[in-house]
Design an enzyme around this catalytic site. Structure first.
Site, PDB file in Angstrom:
ATOM      1  N   HIS A   1       0.753  -0.873  -0.122  1.00 19.73           N
ATOM      2  CA  HIS A   1       0.351  -0.327   0.088  1.00 19.73           C
ATOM      3  C   HIS A   1       1.176   0.855  -0.514  1.00 19.73           C
ATOM      4  CE1 HIS A   1      -3.999  -1.543   0.666  1.00 19.73           C
ATOM      5  NE2 HIS A   1      -3.393  -2.935   1.520  1.00 19.73           N
TER       6      HIS A   1
ATOM      7  N   GLU B   1       3.394   0.151   3.856  1.00 17.10           N
ATOM      8  CA  GLU B   1       2.967   2.159   3.527  1.00 17.10           C
ATOM      9  C   GLU B   1       4.144   2.028   2.237  1.00 17.10           C
ATOM     10  OE1 GLU B   1      -0.673   2.636   3.139  1.00 17.10           O
ATOM     11  OE2 GLU B   1      -1.878   1.812   4.969  1.00 17.10           O
TER      12      GLU B   1
HETATM   13 ZN    ZN Z   1      -3.968   1.182   0.567  1.00 19.78          ZN
END
Ligand code: ZN
Length: 192
Positions: free
Chosen positions: A89, A154
């Site tokens: 992500h 992330e």
């Molecule tokens: Zn995401």
């Protein structure tokens, strides 16, 4: 040569499920003309190739821009009997100053935490963005319903102007993939 002929130490080919976050009608974070789902997939595809070349058995929850549910993603990993699950992500926040790299793992999973630590370390080393550390979460479906050590990376913030610009660049995406791959490699070498 045949990738099936590569075995890493111990004689058993490790299985990895890569999960490019969002897709189809769900773009994830959107900032300017950049959609998170596209960046996630680009990084995931680079990671897939790196891991394949290292001799891992890799499955992707999606290989294109399609809709796929969160439980479905966990099921794919579980049915594949993956040794680890890695969701890719990129972050967003309502303050564009927010920046840096973080890795999430499932609360209470010791192996998940070790994997998260190694991937986070190798990512920060390469991306050179601020280190936001690892975070334990119990509310994320893909971490909760997967039966193997699972992390959610992330890489950087799409809402930060500097990081958004970097995330669009191929070589930066490759650095992210290399960091994740090295973290995974270290996990199997050092931890298991
Ligand atoms: Zn995401």
């Amino acid at each position: 040569s045949c990738p099936g002929c590569f075995y890493i130490e111990g004689g058993i080919m490790k299985k990895i499920c890569i999960d490019p976050g969002h897709g189809g009608r769900d773009p994830g974070a959107v900032s300017g003309n950049v959609k998170e789902k596209d960046i996630n997939l680009a990084i995931a595809q680079k990671l897939q190739l790196l891991l394949y070349n290292k001799g891992y058995n890799v499955i992707m929850t999606r290989e294109k821009d399609i809709d796929i549910g969160l439980y479905q993603r966990a099921n794919i990993a579980n049915n594949f009997k993956a040794d680890i699950f890695v969701s890719i992500h990129n972050n967003a926040f309502n303050n564009e100053l927010a920046q840096g790299t973080e890795t999430l793992c499932f609360s209470g999973s010791l192996q998940g935490e070790k994997l998260a630590n190694l991937v986070q370390t190798e990512l920060v080393k390469r991306l050179k963005r601020p280190d936001r550390g690892i975070k334990s979460r119990s509310d994320l479906v893909v971490l909760r319903y997967t039966t193997m050590p699972a992390i959610l990376v992330e890489c950087a913030f799409l809402t930060n102007p500097v990081e958004r610009k970097l995330l669009k660049i191929n070589s930066f995406q490759l650095l992210a993939a290399e960091g994740i791959a090295e973290g995974i490699d270290r996990y199997f070498r050092e931890v298991e």
